[in-house]
Design a protein around this motif. Structure first.
Motif, short mmCIF file in Angstrom:
data_model
loop_
_atom_site.label_atom_id
_atom_site.label_comp_id
_atom_site.label_asym_id
_atom_site.label_seq_id
_atom_site.Cartn_x
_atom_site.Cartn_y
_atom_site.Cartn_z
N ALA A 1 19.43 -4.28 -8.82
CA ALA A 1 18.18 -5.00 -9.17
C ALA A 1 16.88 -4.87 -8.06
CB ALA A 1 18.58 -6.46 -9.30
N SER A 2 15.86 -5.19 -8.60
CA SER A 2 14.71 -4.85 -7.69
C SER A 2 13.71 -5.78 -7.80
CB SER A 2 14.10 -3.51 -7.71
OG SER A 2 13.78 -3.17 -9.29
N ILE A 3 12.86 -6.12 -6.92
CA ILE A 3 11.65 -6.99 -7.03
C ILE A 3 10.54 -6.18 -6.06
CG2 ILE A 3 10.62 -9.12 -6.33
CD1 ILE A 3 13.46 -10.40 -6.49
N ASP A 4 9.23 -6.04 -6.74
CA ASP A 4 8.26 -5.61 -6.29
C ASP A 4 7.08 -6.39 -6.20
OD1 ASP A 4 8.88 -2.60 -5.66
OD2 ASP A 4 9.70 -2.89 -7.55
N TYR A 5 6.45 -6.56 -5.23
CA TYR A 5 5.39 -7.55 -5.16
C TYR A 5 4.14 -6.70 -4.40
CZ TYR A 5 2.50 -11.45 -3.73
OH TYR A 5 1.40 -12.30 -3.42
N SER A 6 2.83 -6.95 -4.94
CA SER A 6 1.62 -6.24 -4.40
C SER A 6 0.72 -7.50 -4.55
CB SER A 6 1.14 -5.25 -5.13
OG SER A 6 0.61 -5.66 -6.31
N VAL A 7 -0.47 -7.21 -3.30
CA VAL A 7 -1.60 -7.99 -3.25
C VAL A 7 -2.75 -7.13 -2.81
CG1 VAL A 7 -2.68 -9.95 -1.95
CG2 VAL A 7 -0.22 -10.11 -2.25
N THR A 8 -3.79 -7.23 -3.51
CA THR A 8 -5.15 -6.60 -3.42
C THR A 8 -6.18 -7.58 -3.21
OG1 THR A 8 -4.24 -4.66 -4.68
CG2 THR A 8 -6.58 -4.83 -4.08
N PRO A 9 -6.73 -7.96 -2.21
CA PRO A 9 -8.16 -8.74 -2.08
C PRO A 9 -9.28 -7.87 -2.64
CG PRO A 9 -7.07 -8.57 0.21
CD PRO A 9 -6.38 -7.34 -0.67
N PHE A 10 -10.02 -8.66 -3.24
CA PHE A 10 -11.13 -8.07 -4.04
C PHE A 10 -12.38 -8.78 -3.56
CE2 PHE A 10 -8.06 -6.09 -6.68
CZ PHE A 10 -8.69 -4.85 -7.40
N GLY A 11 -12.76 -9.20 -2.22
CA GLY A 11 -13.92 -9.75 -1.89
C GLY A 11 -14.01 -10.90 -2.50
N ALA A 12 -15.50 -11.21 -3.02
CA ALA A 12 -15.79 -12.24 -3.54
C ALA A 12 -15.33 -12.41 -5.01
CB ALA A 12 -17.50 -12.40 -3.49
N LEU A 13 -14.70 -11.43 -5.63
CA LEU A 13 -14.05 -11.67 -6.78
C LEU A 13 -12.68 -12.23 -6.81
CD1 LEU A 13 -14.88 -7.89 -8.40
CD2 LEU A 13 -16.21 -10.23 -8.90
N GLY A 14 -12.12 -12.06 -5.78
CA GLY A 14 -10.83 -13.14 -5.76
C GLY A 14 -9.65 -12.18 -5.17
N THR A 15 -8.53 -12.39 -5.37
CA THR A 15 -7.31 -11.79 -5.19
C THR A 15 -6.39 -11.51 -6.08
OG1 THR A 15 -7.50 -12.66 -2.83
CG2 THR A 15 -5.47 -11.75 -3.51
N SER A 16 -5.99 -10.23 -6.36
CA SER A 16 -5.22 -9.73 -7.47
C SER A 16 -3.57 -9.79 -7.02
CB SER A 16 -5.34 -8.40 -7.91
OG SER A 16 -4.69 -7.89 -8.73
N GLN A 17 -2.73 -10.35 -7.51
CA GLN A 17 -1.29 -10.34 -7.40
C GLN A 17 -0.51 -9.85 -8.52
OE1 GLN A 17 -0.03 -13.70 -4.55
NE2 GLN A 17 -2.16 -14.68 -5.30
N GLN A 18 0.40 -8.99 -8.11
CA GLN A 18 1.29 -8.61 -9.06
C GLN A 18 2.94 -8.67 -8.73
OE1 GLN A 18 1.47 -4.94 -12.49
NE2 GLN A 18 0.13 -4.54 -10.47
N LEU A 19 3.63 -8.89 -9.64
CA LEU A 19 5.17 -9.12 -9.24
C LEU A 19 6.12 -8.45 -10.33
CD1 LEU A 19 7.45 -10.51 -7.61
CD2 LEU A 19 7.30 -12.47 -9.01
N ALA A 20 6.89 -7.62 -9.88
CA ALA A 20 7.88 -7.08 -11.03
C ALA A 20 9.33 -7.30 -10.48
CB ALA A 20 7.63 -5.58 -10.95
N VAL A 21 10.08 -7.49 -11.55
CA VAL A 21 11.53 -7.76 -11.64
C VAL A 21 12.27 -6.82 -12.44
CG1 VAL A 21 13.71 -9.22 -11.65
CG2 VAL A 21 11.15 -10.09 -11.01
#
Length: 327
Positions: A303-323
């Motif tokens: 089993a695996s878990i992957d997570y990422s965060v990408t700040p996009f300045g004034a547009l906000g922040t993108s987050q992604q999670l995979a299982v």
């Protein structure tokens, strides 16, 4: 298709919708349909590494980046990914890998939509919300195989693409068939190359793209780099670093810490997410980070878990999670 809606999706895909967008993005931005195909939905390991993933792609996430990487699968594996992107845009992806002898068959489903959209008329007056402004879907069938003891991996994907964009009076429909093909070459144990042609299809509509990359891989760290060029965007470059803590050292699971840099334009200052300011990334859209955890013996399954965060300045922040689970 409504050109304003297409430009919006193109801006979101490259992560730049600021006041000077027309002077900064490629002159062909907004001329391709299905711009959402350029968003890294389904692959948080890639987005955490600054999109430098084409030469190290593996498992279900490879289906969205370089289908050749699926050839590394040795058991059945199913994965689910959730992406919380920008401006209320979200994606849910499901991927499955099935080994048949030395050949791997993959199936992928990706549904994306947008909520909390600010509807306005041509004079700029706000309108009541009249429905879901964006509904996108991609379904793919992939095949991959390794050769020469997995030193060479080849793969391809055929995908059905459906795009529904609201233009003020109703939804415009766009449907097409596209293809991805990719390859990975492990020259020696510590050096690999990778490449993929993505969104091959109608040259007037599809955002055709080329990815080329290389990686330096060791037991304790991996450095990867990638060149990306879509026909309706400028050439982009990404570089990533993953630090590995092997499973045999932790006795529980392998842990990867990832950080990446990608040459997208900055998008103003993030004033909404205080934690972004606390780590000094409120003024950049070029840095990403995340982690991965993998256990080969979780209740008898991998089993695996992957997570990422990408700040996009004034547009906000993108987050992604995979299982994902191997069985």
């Amino acid at each position: 298709m409504n050109i304003k809606t297409k430009v919006l999706l193109a801006c979101l895909a490259v992560g730049f919708c600021g006041a000077n967008a027309t002077a900064s993005i490629n002159e062909n931005a907004g001329t391709s349909a299905a711009a959402f195909l350029k968003i890294g939905a389904g692959a948080p390991a890639a987005t955490a590494l600054g999109n430098a993933y084409v030469s190290i792609a593996d498992g279900p996430q490879a289906l969205y980046w370089n289908p050749a990487g699926a050839a590394s699968a040795t058991t059945r594996e199913i994965g689910f990914t959730y992406l919380d992107y920008l401006q209320g845009y979200k994606a849910r992806t499901l991927a499955y890998l099935q080994p048949i002898g030395k050949t791997i068959i993959g199936v992928s489903l990706n549904y994306m939509d947008m909520d909390d959209f600010d509807f306005r008329d041509k004079w700029g007056h706000q309108l009541p919300e009249v429905g879901v402004p964006v509904q996108n879907f991609v379904g793919g069938i992939s095949i991959a195989r390794g050769f020469i003891n997995q030193k060479l991996q080849l793969g391809g994907t055929a995908k059905y693409i459906s795009e529904r964009l609201y233009n003020g009076s109703g939804h415009n429909h766009y449907d097409n068939i596209g293809f991805d093909v990719g390859a990975k070459l492990r020259l020696v144990n510590w050096l690999g190359l990778g490449g993929a042609l993505v969104n091959i299809g109608d040259k007037d509509d599809m955002p055709n793209g080329l990815r080329l990359g290389a990686d330096l891989d060791t037991r304790y760290f991996t450095i990867s780099g990638e060149y990306m060029k879509y026909k309706d965007d400028n050439a982009r470059y990404g570089v990533g670093l993953a630090v590995h803590i092997p499973e045999d050292l932790l006795q529980v699971a392998r842990f990867d810490l990832r950080v990446g840099y990608y040459t997208r334009e900055n998008t103003g200052v993030n004033t909404e997410d205080s934690w972004v300011k606390d780590i000094g990334l409120q003024e950049t859209s070029k840095v990403s980070f995340g982690f991965g955890i993998y256990s080969s013996e979780l209740f008898g399954y991998g089993a695996s878990i992957d997570y990422s965060v990408t700040p996009f300045g004034a547009l906000g922040t993108s987050q992604q999670l995979a299982v994902s689970v191997q069985f």
